[in-house]
Design an enzyme around this catalytic site. Structure first.
Site, PDB file in Angstrom:
ATOM      1  N   ARG A  89     -20.200  57.264  -1.264  1.00  0.00           N
ATOM      2  CA  ARG A  89     -19.288  57.053  -2.394  1.00  0.00           C
ATOM      3  C   ARG A  89     -17.855  57.298  -1.962  1.00  0.00           C
ATOM      4  O   ARG A  89     -17.573  58.192  -1.165  1.00  0.00           O
ATOM      5  CB  ARG A  89     -19.597  58.029  -3.532  1.00  0.00           C
ATOM      6  CG  ARG A  89     -20.745  57.596  -4.393  1.00  0.00           C
ATOM      7  CD  ARG A  89     -20.819  58.402  -5.663  1.00  0.00           C
ATOM      8  NE  ARG A  89     -20.589  59.814  -5.443  1.00  0.00           N
ATOM      9  CZ  ARG A  89     -20.114  60.651  -6.349  1.00  0.00           C
ATOM     10  NH1 ARG A  89     -19.805  60.218  -7.552  1.00  0.00           N
ATOM     11  NH2 ARG A  89     -19.951  61.921  -6.079  1.00  0.00           N
ATOM     12  N   SER A 153     -22.689  66.015   3.982  1.00  0.00           N
ATOM     13  CA  SER A 153     -23.788  66.930   3.635  1.00  0.00           C
ATOM     14  C   SER A 153     -24.777  67.128   4.779  1.00  0.00           C
ATOM     15  O   SER A 153     -25.986  66.950   4.618  1.00  0.00           O
ATOM     16  CB  SER A 153     -24.521  66.400   2.410  1.00  0.00           C
ATOM     17  OG  SER A 153     -23.594  66.083   1.414  1.00  0.00           O
ATOM     18  N   ASP A 207     -21.879  69.726   0.795  1.00  0.00           N
ATOM     19  CA  ASP A 207     -22.150  69.454  -0.625  1.00  0.00           C
ATOM     20  C   ASP A 207     -22.449  70.720  -1.434  1.00  0.00           C
ATOM     21  O   ASP A 207     -22.125  70.792  -2.617  1.00  0.00           O
ATOM     22  CB  ASP A 207     -23.274  68.420  -0.805  1.00  0.00           C
ATOM     23  CG  ASP A 207     -24.558  68.779  -0.062  1.00  0.00           C
ATOM     24  OD1 ASP A 207     -24.533  69.707   0.761  1.00  0.00           O
ATOM     25  OD2 ASP A 207     -25.586  68.121  -0.282  1.00  0.00           O
TER      26      ASP A 207
END
Length: 459
Positions: A89, A153, A207
């Site tokens: 994203r 992450s 994350d």
């Protein structure tokens, strides 16, 4: 309904019921076993912070160079990237302060094809930059140089807020020539190769840390971040004086525990089942991330599938027929698992989920599948709760408190955790994170910029 009454009239033979109960008994952990998991996790957290044992610790305890949680004064416009799975994203995040703090976000999601996840590092980062370029075009922002936070992450050894060497890939990624290299440098080089825009990369973010920061923006008591979804990980605010391999003894720093690696030194073999070993052996990284493989959505469905195959082989399920679909890895996604084991889901709905997976089931089959999903996810919740109890007790001891009230920011809805049972001197609240990866990356970037200004360092 007829099926149900038939099932009532023809109860399962006792020997078959016993075989199912014996199979699932391996997933039921006693309070003593859970206390042992907590004690072992506590020991590994300590080992990961000590200079001499840090390199060999199974729980890596990686410093993040995030020195505080947000205090509500953060403001500005930021670009955020979020890479942690098969989707990538790109976001613009606007943080405003005033009568009511507000965060507005605009984002686009891009797929990362398997051949790029498992290709070369250069191809992966070129793909990422191509997605950023598309997003900047879409937002009409090609000529704007915004500060950027990169949620990445995967475990990284950080030597600064904007420096992170990839320790190892997890979650199905295998891109070559990345492990041991600085992820931020690789991103900068890919931006240079494209030569279309420039970005001010301020922070690389795990994350878990993004999740904690997002929740801390709403609740100042939030000092722990938990990922309980596709992956499994925790971060928390540790006292600087306890992090032996980082300079400075004042204040606190957020530590990314990377607790998914817990068990790599064989210390939880007593609670691993043959199904856990089977799933581990068939994974991309055998022997690694053993705790994650017992607690995360990416692997729980696979454990369920192995149990179902075993029960079917013994003629206890699906009329003893192992279909091609049941032989397919990954058919039980997280959403199916949590749906099937949900208390509210009627057996007819379980049956329809199984049919959507190409598994023709009787009412008895539906009952057994529901039990299997329940046993596997309940164990995951219990050992996650034991791990969380170790973290909150450690924080309480660090601060010399008899009792601790603390909030955990959670991303993922897989578990119902109850650490209080194992950490009775701690009152733990859980709040669900709203987009920790995007909002959190922007908040960390804002906090990092303020930290640089306070220290009068160039960023």
């Amino acid at each position: 309904r007829n099926m149900f009454f038939l099932s009532m009239r023809n109860p399962m033979p006792t020997s078959q019921r016993k075989e199912i109960d014996d199979t699932l008994a391996a997933f039921a952990l006693s309070p003593t076993q859970l206390q042992e998991v907590k004690a072992k996790m506590h020991m590994e957290l300590e080992r990961g912070l000590k200079k001499d044992s840090h390199p060999t610790a199974s729980v890596k305890m990686l410093p993040t160079y995030v020195y505080r949680t947000p205090d509500g004064t953060e403001r500005g416009k930021y670009l955020a990237l979020d890479l942690g799975g098969t989707n990538f994203r790109v976001l613009v995040v606007k943080i405003r302060t005033g009568m009511r703090n507000s965060v507005r976000m605009y984002n686009k999601i891009y797929a990362i094809p398997l051949e790029i996840m498992q290709g070369t590092g250069e191809e992966l980062f070129d793909h990422i930059v191509q997605c950023i370029s598309d997003f900047l075009d879409y937002m009409g922002m090609k000529n704007t140089r915004l500060p950027l936070g990169f949620t990445f992450s995967f475990p990284c050894n950080q030597t600064g807020i904007d420096k992170g060497d990839l320790v190892c890939w997890t979650k199905g990624f295998k891109a070559t020539e990345c492990e041991g290299y600085d992820v931020v440098d690789m991103l900068r080089e890919a931006i240079k190769r494209r030569n279309e825009f420039d970005l001010d990369i301020v922070a690389i973010v795990n994350d878990t840390v993004g999740t904690m920061m997002t929740c801390a923006y709403e609740d100042p008591k939030c000092q722990i971040g938990l990922i309980a979804g596709t992956g499994s990980n925790v971060c928390y605010m540790e006292e600087m004086k306890n992090i032996e391999f980082v300079e400075g003894d004042e204040g606190q720093m957020c530590v990314n525990t990377e607790w998914g690696g817990f068990g790599e030194n064989d210390n939880i073999e007593d609670i691993r089942t043959r199904y856990d070993r089977e799933v581990d052996g068939g994974s991309l990284n055998p022997g690694k991330q053993r705790f994650e493989k017992m607690t995360s959505g990416m692997y729980l469905g696979e454990i369920v599938r192995q149990i179902l195959i075993d029960l079917t082989k013994h003629g206890l399920l699906f009329r003893g027929r192992i279909t091609e679909r049941l032989k397919t890895k990954g058919i039980f996604e997280t959403k199916f698992l949590s749906q099937i084991e949900s208390d509210r889901l009627a057996l007819l709905q379980v049956r329809s989920i199984l049919q959507s997976l190409g598994l023709d089931s009787t009412c008895d089959d539906s009952i057994i599948v529901k039990e299997v999903c329940g046993a596997v996810s309940h164990r995951a919740a219990q050992i996650c709760g034991a791990g969380m109890a170790a973290v909150v007790d450690k924080i309480r001891e660090n601060r010399g408190l008899d009792n601790l009230e603390i909030t955990v920011g959670v991303d993922g809805t897989l578990y119902k955790l109850h650490p209080q049972e194992l950490a009775p001197n701690c009152k733990v609240d859980f709040i669900l994170s709203e987009d920790g990866s995007g909002k959190g990356a922007a908040l960390i970037t804002a906090v990092a910029q303020q930290h640089h200004i306070e220290k009068q360092e160039p960023h």
